[in-house]
Design a protein around this motif. Structure first.
Motif, PDB file in Angstrom:
ATOM      1  N   TRP A 240       0.942  -1.238   0.087  1.00  0.00           N
ATOM      2  CA  TRP A 240       0.057  -0.212   0.007  1.00  0.00           C
ATOM      3  C   TRP A 240       0.888   1.278   0.042  1.00  0.00           C
ATOM      4  CZ3 TRP A 240      -5.123  -1.088  -0.222  1.00  0.00           C
ATOM      5  CH2 TRP A 240      -5.598  -2.610   0.463  1.00  0.00           C
ATOM      6  N   GLU A 241       0.439   2.215  -0.632  1.00  0.00           N
ATOM      7  CA  GLU A 241       0.991   3.586  -0.588  1.00  0.00           C
ATOM      8  C   GLU A 241      -0.021   4.600  -0.086  1.00  0.00           C
ATOM      9  OE1 GLU A 241       2.140   6.525  -3.999  1.00  0.00           O
ATOM     10  OE2 GLU A 241       3.731   5.178  -3.813  1.00  0.00           O
ATOM     11  N   GLY A 280     -10.123   5.412   3.716  1.00  0.00           N
ATOM     12  CA  GLY A 280      -8.781   5.508   3.739  1.00  0.00           C
ATOM     13  C   GLY A 280      -8.236   5.215   2.290  1.00  0.00           C
ATOM     14  N   ALA A 281      -6.990   4.702   2.572  1.00  0.00           N
ATOM     15  CA  ALA A 281      -6.223   4.190   1.453  1.00  0.00           C
ATOM     16  C   ALA A 281      -6.736   2.879   0.944  1.00  0.00           C
ATOM     17  CB  ALA A 281      -4.820   3.987   1.655  1.00  0.00           C
ATOM     18  N   GLY A 282      -7.766   2.452   1.318  1.00  0.00           N
ATOM     19  CA  GLY A 282      -8.481   1.400   0.741  1.00  0.00           C
ATOM     20  C   GLY A 282      -8.038   0.009   1.293  1.00  0.00           C
ATOM     21  N   CYS A 308      -8.134   9.332  -1.324  1.00  0.00           N
ATOM     22  CA  CYS A 308      -8.769   8.831  -2.548  1.00  0.00           C
ATOM     23  C   CYS A 308      -7.854   8.479  -3.448  1.00  0.00           C
ATOM     24  CB  CYS A 308      -9.973   9.895  -2.959  1.00  0.00           C
ATOM     25  SG  CYS A 308     -11.391   9.669  -1.879  1.00  0.00           S
ATOM     26  N   ALA A 309      -6.905   9.538  -3.596  1.00  0.00           N
ATOM     27  CA  ALA A 309      -5.981   9.099  -4.884  1.00  0.00           C
ATOM     28  C   ALA A 309      -5.056   8.166  -4.351  1.00  0.00           C
ATOM     29  CB  ALA A 309      -5.077  10.540  -5.074  1.00  0.00           C
ATOM     30  N   ALA A 310      -4.567   7.745  -3.322  1.00  0.00           N
ATOM     31  CA  ALA A 310      -3.898   6.621  -3.009  1.00  0.00           C
ATOM     32  C   ALA A 310      -4.834   5.315  -2.981  1.00  0.00           C
ATOM     33  CB  ALA A 310      -3.531   6.684  -1.378  1.00  0.00           C
ATOM     34  N   ALA A 313      -4.698   4.284  -6.716  1.00  0.00           N
ATOM     35  CA  ALA A 313      -3.674   3.445  -7.032  1.00  0.00           C
ATOM     36  C   ALA A 313      -3.493   2.105  -6.464  1.00  0.00           C
ATOM     37  CB  ALA A 313      -2.208   4.528  -6.674  1.00  0.00           C
ATOM     38  N   ASN A 314      -3.804   2.182  -5.068  1.00  0.00           N
ATOM     39  CA  ASN A 314      -3.816   0.953  -4.311  1.00  0.00           C
ATOM     40  C   ASN A 314      -4.711  -0.293  -4.935  1.00  0.00           C
ATOM     41  OD1 ASN A 314      -1.796   1.751  -2.493  1.00  0.00           O
ATOM     42  ND2 ASN A 314      -3.258   2.566  -1.359  1.00  0.00           N
TER      43      ASN A 314
END
Length: 424
Positions: A240-241, A280-282, A308-310, A313-314
Protein backbone atom coordinates in the motif's frame (compact mmCIF):
# COMPACT_ATOMS: atom_id res chain seq x y z
CA UNK A 1 -21.43 34.35 43.20
CA UNK A 2 -22.54 31.04 44.74
CA UNK A 3 -23.95 29.92 41.38
CA UNK A 4 -20.66 30.70 39.62
CA UNK A 5 -18.78 28.76 42.31
CA UNK A 6 -21.07 25.74 41.81
CA UNK A 7 -20.54 25.86 38.06
CA UNK A 8 -16.79 25.82 38.52
CA UNK A 9 -16.58 23.22 41.25
CA UNK A 10 -15.75 23.60 44.92
CA UNK A 11 -12.27 25.03 44.74
CA UNK A 12 -10.47 21.75 45.44
CA UNK A 13 -7.65 22.28 42.93
CA UNK A 14 -4.35 21.50 44.65
CA UNK A 15 -6.01 19.79 47.61
CA UNK A 16 -4.63 16.39 48.70
CA UNK A 17 -6.56 13.60 50.42
CA UNK A 18 -6.67 9.81 50.71
CA UNK A 19 -9.06 7.64 48.69
CA UNK A 20 -9.62 4.01 47.83
CA UNK A 21 -9.58 3.67 44.06
CA UNK A 22 -12.67 2.14 42.49
CA UNK A 23 -13.35 0.68 39.03
CA UNK A 24 -11.67 1.68 35.80
CA UNK A 25 -13.53 4.19 33.63
CA UNK A 26 -13.39 5.25 30.01
CA UNK A 27 -10.64 7.81 29.48
CA UNK A 28 -7.57 6.42 31.23
CA UNK A 29 -8.61 6.94 34.84
CA UNK A 30 -10.37 5.14 37.68
CA UNK A 31 -13.29 6.29 39.81
CA UNK A 32 -13.08 7.14 43.49
CA UNK A 33 -15.31 9.12 45.85
CA UNK A 34 -14.56 11.70 48.50
CA UNK A 35 -17.00 13.75 50.57
CA UNK A 36 -19.85 12.79 48.28
CA UNK A 37 -18.07 13.73 45.06
CA UNK A 38 -16.72 11.62 42.22
CA UNK A 39 -12.95 11.83 41.78
CA UNK A 40 -11.49 10.72 38.45
CA UNK A 41 -8.05 9.39 39.43
CA UNK A 42 -5.14 9.00 37.02
CA UNK A 43 -2.04 6.94 37.85
CA UNK A 44 -3.98 4.67 40.21
CA UNK A 45 -5.41 1.14 39.95
CA UNK A 46 -8.67 -0.41 41.19
CA UNK A 47 -8.45 -1.43 44.84
CA UNK A 48 -5.43 0.73 45.67
CA UNK A 49 -5.35 3.13 48.60
CA UNK A 50 -3.64 6.31 47.45
CA UNK A 51 -3.14 9.97 48.22
CA UNK A 52 -4.45 12.11 45.37
CA UNK A 53 -3.81 15.71 44.42
CA UNK A 54 -6.69 17.47 42.64
CA UNK A 55 -5.54 18.81 39.28
CA UNK A 56 -8.83 20.19 37.96
CA UNK A 57 -12.08 21.18 39.66
CA UNK A 58 -14.53 22.78 37.24
CA UNK A 59 -17.77 20.91 37.97
CA UNK A 60 -19.81 20.58 41.15
CA UNK A 61 -20.25 16.81 40.84
CA UNK A 62 -16.71 15.69 40.09
CA UNK A 63 -13.06 16.64 39.97
CA UNK A 64 -9.90 15.21 38.43
CA UNK A 65 -6.85 14.13 40.40
CA UNK A 66 -3.50 12.36 40.19
CA UNK A 67 -2.42 9.59 42.55
CA UNK A 68 0.74 11.13 43.99
CA UNK A 69 1.42 8.57 46.74
CA UNK A 70 0.55 4.88 46.82
CA UNK A 71 -0.26 3.57 50.30
CA UNK A 72 -1.52 0.09 49.35
CA UNK A 73 -0.41 -0.98 45.87
CA UNK A 74 -2.17 -3.33 43.47
CA UNK A 75 -0.26 -6.50 42.53
CA UNK A 76 -0.57 -5.27 38.92
CA UNK A 77 1.44 -2.11 39.59
CA UNK A 78 4.91 -2.02 37.99
CA UNK A 79 7.77 0.43 37.64
CA UNK A 80 7.18 2.90 34.84
CA UNK A 81 9.54 2.20 31.92
CA UNK A 82 9.31 5.81 30.71
CA UNK A 83 11.11 8.48 32.75
CA UNK A 84 8.69 11.15 31.50
CA UNK A 85 5.56 9.36 32.73
CA UNK A 86 3.81 10.12 35.99
CA UNK A 87 1.69 12.70 37.79
CA UNK A 88 2.08 16.17 36.31
CA UNK A 89 4.38 14.96 33.55
CA UNK A 90 3.87 13.82 29.94
CA UNK A 91 0.23 13.09 29.14
CA UNK A 92 0.93 10.69 26.28
CA UNK A 93 0.48 7.42 28.21
CA UNK A 94 -2.17 6.42 30.75
CA UNK A 95 -1.01 2.99 31.94
CA UNK A 96 2.80 3.02 32.19
CA UNK A 97 2.41 1.94 35.82
CA UNK A 98 0.32 -1.13 34.96
CA UNK A 99 1.38 -4.66 34.03
CA UNK A 100 0.60 -5.14 30.29
CA UNK A 101 -1.72 -8.10 30.87
CA UNK A 102 -3.68 -6.05 33.40
CA UNK A 103 -3.85 -3.16 30.90
CA UNK A 104 -5.68 -5.47 28.50
CA UNK A 105 -8.08 -6.63 31.23
CA UNK A 106 -8.84 -3.02 32.14
CA UNK A 107 -9.50 -2.13 28.50
CA UNK A 108 -11.86 -5.09 28.12
CA UNK A 109 -13.70 -3.95 31.25
CA UNK A 110 -14.14 -0.48 29.74
CA UNK A 111 -15.53 -1.92 26.49
CA UNK A 112 -18.03 -4.05 28.43
CA UNK A 113 -19.05 -1.13 30.64
CA UNK A 114 -19.64 1.20 27.68
CA UNK A 115 -21.73 -1.40 25.86
CA UNK A 116 -23.78 -1.98 29.01
CA UNK A 117 -24.30 1.68 29.86
CA UNK A 118 -24.80 3.14 26.37
CA UNK A 119 -26.18 0.22 24.36
CA UNK A 120 -28.05 -1.72 27.05
CA UNK A 121 -25.98 -4.88 26.47
CA UNK A 122 -25.08 -6.72 29.65
CA UNK A 123 -22.26 -9.26 30.01
CA UNK A 124 -20.88 -8.95 26.48
CA UNK A 125 -18.00 -11.35 25.99
CA UNK A 126 -14.94 -9.40 24.91
CA UNK A 127 -11.22 -9.88 25.40
CA UNK A 128 -8.53 -7.45 24.32
CA UNK A 129 -5.96 -9.37 22.32
CA UNK A 130 -2.24 -8.75 22.54
CA UNK A 131 -0.46 -7.82 19.32
CA UNK A 132 3.10 -8.96 18.53
CA UNK A 133 5.99 -6.73 19.52
CA UNK A 134 5.56 -5.95 23.20
CA UNK A 135 4.37 -2.81 25.00
CA UNK A 136 7.26 -0.52 23.93
CA UNK A 137 8.65 0.69 20.58
CA UNK A 138 5.41 -0.10 18.75
CA UNK A 139 4.36 3.36 17.63
CA UNK A 140 5.39 3.71 13.99
CA UNK A 141 3.85 7.14 13.63
CA UNK A 142 3.61 9.98 16.13
CA UNK A 143 2.83 13.67 16.23
CA UNK A 144 4.92 15.73 18.60
CA UNK A 145 4.10 19.24 19.72
CA UNK A 146 6.74 21.95 19.30
CA UNK A 147 7.27 24.69 21.87
CA UNK A 148 8.18 28.30 21.12
CA UNK A 149 11.90 27.48 21.26
CA UNK A 150 11.52 24.84 18.53
CA UNK A 151 11.94 21.84 20.88
CA UNK A 152 9.64 18.85 20.35
CA UNK A 153 7.74 16.85 22.96
CA UNK A 154 4.28 15.92 24.17
CA UNK A 155 1.73 17.90 26.14
CA UNK A 156 0.90 17.43 29.79
CA UNK A 157 -2.46 15.81 30.40
CA UNK A 158 -5.30 18.26 29.63
CA UNK A 159 -2.80 21.07 29.12
CA UNK A 160 -1.18 23.07 26.32
CA UNK A 161 2.20 22.92 28.08
CA UNK A 162 4.82 20.99 26.11
CA UNK A 163 7.01 18.50 27.99
CA UNK A 164 10.23 18.46 25.97
CA UNK A 165 11.44 14.90 25.39
CA UNK A 166 14.76 13.35 24.50
CA UNK A 167 13.06 10.04 23.71
CA UNK A 168 9.60 8.44 23.64
CA UNK A 169 9.86 4.77 24.61
CA UNK A 170 6.61 3.71 22.93
CA UNK A 171 7.74 5.19 19.59
CA UNK A 172 10.03 3.20 17.30
CA UNK A 173 13.57 4.48 17.72
CA UNK A 174 14.16 5.92 14.21
CA UNK A 175 10.93 7.95 14.42
CA UNK A 176 11.62 9.20 17.94
CA UNK A 177 15.16 10.21 17.02
CA UNK A 178 14.09 11.98 13.82
CA UNK A 179 11.60 14.16 15.67
CA UNK A 180 13.17 14.67 19.09
CA UNK A 181 16.87 15.04 18.34
CA UNK A 182 16.57 18.24 16.32
CA UNK A 183 14.91 21.63 16.60
CA UNK A 184 11.86 22.76 14.62
CA UNK A 185 11.88 26.58 14.78
CA UNK A 186 8.58 28.13 13.76
CA UNK A 187 6.69 24.84 13.59
CA UNK A 188 3.58 24.04 15.59
CA UNK A 189 4.11 20.27 15.46
CA UNK A 190 6.09 17.58 13.69
CA UNK A 191 4.60 14.37 12.36
CA UNK A 192 6.97 11.43 11.97
CA UNK A 193 6.42 7.93 10.60
CA UNK A 194 8.42 4.85 9.67
CA UNK A 195 7.02 2.75 6.84
CA UNK A 196 7.42 -0.92 5.95
CA UNK A 197 10.66 -0.26 4.04
CA UNK A 198 12.30 1.54 6.97
CA UNK A 199 11.90 4.99 5.37
CA UNK A 200 11.41 7.77 7.94
CA UNK A 201 9.12 10.63 6.92
CA UNK A 202 9.13 13.81 8.98
CA UNK A 203 6.46 16.39 8.19
CA UNK A 204 6.55 19.92 9.55
CA UNK A 205 3.16 21.39 10.45
CA UNK A 206 2.28 25.02 11.09
CA UNK A 207 0.47 26.20 14.20
CA UNK A 208 -2.89 25.49 12.56
CA UNK A 209 -1.87 21.85 11.97
CA UNK A 210 -1.35 22.21 8.22
CA UNK A 211 1.55 20.32 6.61
CA UNK A 212 4.17 22.66 5.15
CA UNK A 213 6.99 20.35 4.06
CA UNK A 214 8.20 16.77 4.37
CA UNK A 215 11.54 15.01 4.34
CA UNK A 216 11.90 11.33 3.53
CA UNK A 217 15.00 9.49 4.72
CA UNK A 218 15.32 6.04 3.17
CA UNK A 219 17.83 3.37 4.21
CA UNK A 220 19.93 4.31 1.18
CA UNK A 221 19.82 8.06 1.71
CA UNK A 222 17.40 10.97 2.01
CA UNK A 223 15.27 12.76 -0.53
CA UNK A 224 14.70 16.53 -0.89
CA UNK A 225 11.95 18.16 1.09
CA UNK A 226 8.60 18.04 -0.67
CA UNK A 227 5.07 19.30 0.12
CA UNK A 228 3.77 15.87 1.21
CA UNK A 229 5.83 12.73 1.75
CA UNK A 230 4.70 9.23 0.79
CA UNK A 231 4.91 6.06 2.86
CA UNK A 232 4.84 2.43 1.81
CA UNK A 233 2.96 -0.15 3.90
CA UNK A 234 2.35 -3.88 3.73
CA UNK A 235 -0.77 -5.50 5.15
CA UNK A 236 -3.28 -8.15 4.21
CA UNK A 237 -0.84 -9.66 1.74
CA UNK A 238 -0.69 -6.46 -0.33
CA UNK A 239 1.54 -3.41 -0.65
CA UNK A 240 0.00 0.00 0.00
CA UNK A 241 1.05 3.58 -0.56
CA UNK A 242 -0.28 6.38 1.65
CA UNK A 243 0.57 9.99 2.30
CA UNK A 244 3.15 10.45 5.03
CA UNK A 245 0.50 12.27 7.11
CA UNK A 246 -2.36 10.07 5.88
CA UNK A 247 -4.22 7.68 8.17
CA UNK A 248 -2.72 4.25 8.80
CA UNK A 249 -2.69 2.08 11.89
CA UNK A 250 0.28 3.16 14.02
CA UNK A 251 1.01 -0.28 15.50
CA UNK A 252 2.94 -2.33 12.90
CA UNK A 253 0.83 -5.43 13.59
CA UNK A 254 -2.55 -3.70 13.81
CA UNK A 255 -3.45 -3.50 10.12
CA UNK A 256 -2.98 -7.25 9.62
CA UNK A 257 -4.93 -8.06 12.79
CA UNK A 258 -7.83 -5.82 11.81
CA UNK A 259 -7.90 -7.13 8.24
CA UNK A 260 -8.13 -10.68 9.58
CA UNK A 261 -10.96 -9.75 11.95
CA UNK A 262 -12.91 -7.72 9.37
CA UNK A 263 -12.54 -10.41 6.70
CA UNK A 264 -13.73 -13.15 9.07
CA UNK A 265 -16.72 -11.15 10.32
CA UNK A 266 -17.76 -9.95 6.84
CA UNK A 267 -17.63 -13.39 5.23
CA UNK A 268 -18.01 -11.82 1.78
CA UNK A 269 -19.44 -14.15 -0.85
CA UNK A 270 -18.95 -14.13 -4.64
CA UNK A 271 -21.18 -11.58 -6.38
CA UNK A 272 -21.96 -9.54 -3.26
CA UNK A 273 -21.91 -5.76 -2.97
CA UNK A 274 -19.69 -4.37 -0.20
CA UNK A 275 -19.82 -0.78 1.02
CA UNK A 276 -16.56 0.31 2.70
CA UNK A 277 -17.06 3.64 4.50
CA UNK A 278 -14.30 5.91 5.78
CA UNK A 279 -12.12 3.79 3.52
CA UNK A 280 -8.83 5.70 3.78
CA UNK A 281 -6.27 4.22 1.41
CA UNK A 282 -8.53 1.23 0.72
CA UNK A 283 -7.21 -1.30 3.24
CA UNK A 284 -10.45 -3.15 4.04
CA UNK A 285 -11.98 -2.78 0.59
CA UNK A 286 -8.83 -4.19 -0.96
CA UNK A 287 -8.85 -7.13 1.44
CA UNK A 288 -12.53 -7.95 0.77
CA UNK A 289 -12.58 -7.46 -3.01
CA UNK A 290 -11.10 -10.86 -3.99
CA UNK A 291 -13.86 -12.70 -2.11
CA UNK A 292 -16.54 -10.69 -3.96
CA UNK A 293 -15.11 -11.94 -7.24
CA UNK A 294 -15.42 -10.32 -10.65
CA UNK A 295 -19.22 -10.31 -10.42
CA UNK A 296 -19.12 -8.51 -7.08
CA UNK A 297 -18.76 -4.85 -6.27
CA UNK A 298 -16.74 -3.12 -3.56
CA UNK A 299 -17.38 0.62 -3.18
CA UNK A 300 -14.85 2.47 -1.03
CA UNK A 301 -16.02 5.89 0.20
CA UNK A 302 -13.56 8.45 1.58
CA UNK A 303 -13.74 12.23 1.97
CA UNK A 304 -10.02 13.06 1.86
CA UNK A 305 -8.74 13.71 -1.66
CA UNK A 306 -5.22 12.47 -0.92
CA UNK A 307 -6.50 9.23 0.57
CA UNK A 308 -8.80 8.73 -2.44
CA UNK A 309 -5.88 9.18 -4.81
CA UNK A 310 -3.90 6.61 -2.82
CA UNK A 311 -6.87 4.21 -2.81
CA UNK A 312 -7.27 4.57 -6.58
CA UNK A 313 -3.64 3.55 -7.04
CA UNK A 314 -3.73 0.82 -4.41
CA UNK A 315 -6.85 -0.86 -5.82
CA UNK A 316 -6.13 -0.40 -9.53
CA UNK A 317 -5.61 -4.14 -10.05
CA UNK A 318 -9.01 -5.04 -8.53
CA UNK A 319 -11.71 -4.53 -11.21
CA UNK A 320 -14.56 -4.92 -8.71
CA UNK A 321 -13.25 -2.12 -6.48
CA UNK A 322 -14.40 1.50 -6.90
CA UNK A 323 -13.33 4.62 -5.01
CA UNK A 324 -15.90 7.35 -4.41
CA UNK A 325 -14.90 10.66 -2.87
CA UNK A 326 -17.48 12.21 -0.59
CA UNK A 327 -18.44 12.97 2.99
CA UNK A 328 -19.97 10.14 5.01
CA UNK A 329 -22.87 12.14 6.41
CA UNK A 330 -26.62 11.64 6.26
CA UNK A 331 -27.11 13.61 3.05
CA UNK A 332 -24.14 12.14 1.21
CA UNK A 333 -24.89 8.59 2.34
CA UNK A 334 -28.56 8.80 1.33
CA UNK A 335 -27.52 9.94 -2.14
CA UNK A 336 -24.89 7.20 -2.39
CA UNK A 337 -27.34 4.49 -1.35
CA UNK A 338 -29.83 5.81 -3.87
CA UNK A 339 -27.28 5.24 -6.62
CA UNK A 340 -25.79 2.02 -5.26
CA UNK A 341 -28.79 0.22 -3.88
CA UNK A 342 -28.75 -1.93 -0.76
CA UNK A 343 -25.34 -3.45 0.01
CA UNK A 344 -24.93 -6.99 1.26
CA UNK A 345 -22.08 -6.08 3.60
CA UNK A 346 -21.13 -2.77 5.17
CA UNK A 347 -17.71 -2.08 6.68
CA UNK A 348 -17.14 1.21 8.47
CA UNK A 349 -14.09 2.58 10.25
CA UNK A 350 -15.23 6.04 11.41
CA UNK A 351 -13.15 8.64 13.25
CA UNK A 352 -13.08 8.71 17.04
CA UNK A 353 -16.48 10.43 17.30
CA UNK A 354 -18.14 7.46 15.58
CA UNK A 355 -20.58 7.31 12.68
CA UNK A 356 -23.33 9.06 14.58
CA UNK A 357 -27.06 8.47 14.91
CA UNK A 358 -28.13 9.60 11.42
CA UNK A 359 -25.52 7.58 9.52
CA UNK A 360 -26.05 4.50 11.71
CA UNK A 361 -29.82 4.66 11.16
CA UNK A 362 -29.40 4.91 7.39
CA UNK A 363 -27.05 1.93 7.35
CA UNK A 364 -29.41 -0.13 9.49
CA UNK A 365 -32.25 0.68 7.08
CA UNK A 366 -30.32 -0.98 4.22
CA UNK A 367 -30.91 -4.42 5.74
CA UNK A 368 -27.29 -5.43 5.03
CA UNK A 369 -26.74 -9.02 6.17
CA UNK A 370 -23.55 -8.00 8.00
CA UNK A 371 -22.28 -4.68 9.34
CA UNK A 372 -18.65 -4.76 10.46
CA UNK A 373 -17.79 -1.76 12.63
CA UNK A 374 -14.14 -0.90 13.36
CA UNK A 375 -13.90 1.47 16.32
CA UNK A 376 -11.10 3.27 18.11
CA UNK A 377 -13.42 4.55 20.86
CA UNK A 378 -15.67 2.17 22.82
CA UNK A 379 -18.10 4.92 23.82
CA UNK A 380 -18.71 5.94 20.21
CA UNK A 381 -19.07 2.27 19.27
CA UNK A 382 -21.63 1.70 22.02
CA UNK A 383 -23.70 4.76 21.05
CA UNK A 384 -23.87 3.62 17.43
CA UNK A 385 -24.59 0.01 18.41
CA UNK A 386 -27.60 1.32 20.34
CA UNK A 387 -28.95 2.89 17.12
CA UNK A 388 -28.47 -0.34 15.20
CA UNK A 389 -30.17 -2.33 17.96
CA UNK A 390 -33.18 -0.03 17.93
CA UNK A 391 -33.45 -0.63 14.17
CA UNK A 392 -33.40 -4.41 14.49
CA UNK A 393 -29.74 -5.43 14.53
CA UNK A 394 -27.99 -7.57 17.11
CA UNK A 395 -24.39 -7.37 18.27
CA UNK A 396 -23.20 -10.83 17.24
CA UNK A 397 -19.55 -10.57 18.28
CA UNK A 398 -16.86 -8.08 19.26
CA UNK A 399 -13.10 -8.41 19.41
CA UNK A 400 -10.69 -5.99 21.05
CA UNK A 401 -7.07 -5.41 20.08
CA UNK A 402 -4.35 -3.78 22.17
CA UNK A 403 -3.15 -1.60 19.31
CA UNK A 404 -2.06 1.16 21.72
CA UNK A 405 -0.14 -0.40 24.64
CA UNK A 406 0.57 1.84 27.64
CA UNK A 407 -2.41 4.03 26.73
CA UNK A 408 -6.11 3.66 27.52
CA UNK A 409 -7.00 3.41 23.83
CA UNK A 410 -8.30 0.15 22.39
CA UNK A 411 -9.30 -0.89 18.88
CA UNK A 412 -12.47 -2.95 18.50
CA UNK A 413 -14.12 -4.81 15.63
CA UNK A 414 -17.83 -5.53 16.06
CA UNK A 415 -20.21 -7.61 13.96
CA UNK A 416 -23.85 -6.53 13.74
CA UNK A 417 -26.44 -8.75 12.07
CA UNK A 418 -30.20 -8.39 11.51
CA UNK A 419 -32.23 -9.59 14.46
CA UNK A 420 -35.18 -8.36 16.48
CA UNK A 421 -35.84 -4.65 17.09
CA UNK A 422 -34.76 -3.40 20.51
CA UNK A 423 -36.23 -0.70 22.73
CA UNK A 424 -32.75 0.69 23.48
Amino acid sequence: MAERRAERGLGWTGREFEVTVGPVAHGGHCVARHEGRVVFVRHGLPGERVVVRVTEDRHPGFCRADAVEVLDASPARVERPCPYSGPGRCGGCDWQHVDPAEQRRLKAAVVREQLARLAGLEDVEVAVEELPGGPLRWRSRARFAVDRSGAAGLRRHRSHDVVVLEDCPITVEPAAAAALQRRWPGAGAVDVSVDSTGAVTTTRLDRQGRPTSSRVVRPGGDLPEEPVGRAERHAGGRDWEVEGTGFWQVHPAAADALVEAVTAFAGVRPGETVLDLYAGAGLFGGALAPAAGREGRVVCVESDAGACAAADANLADLPQAEVWQGDVDAEGLAELLGDLGAPDVVVLDPPRAGAGRAVSALLAATGARAVVYVACDPAALARDVAVFRAAGYELSAVRGFDAFPMTAHVECVALLVPGSPSSV
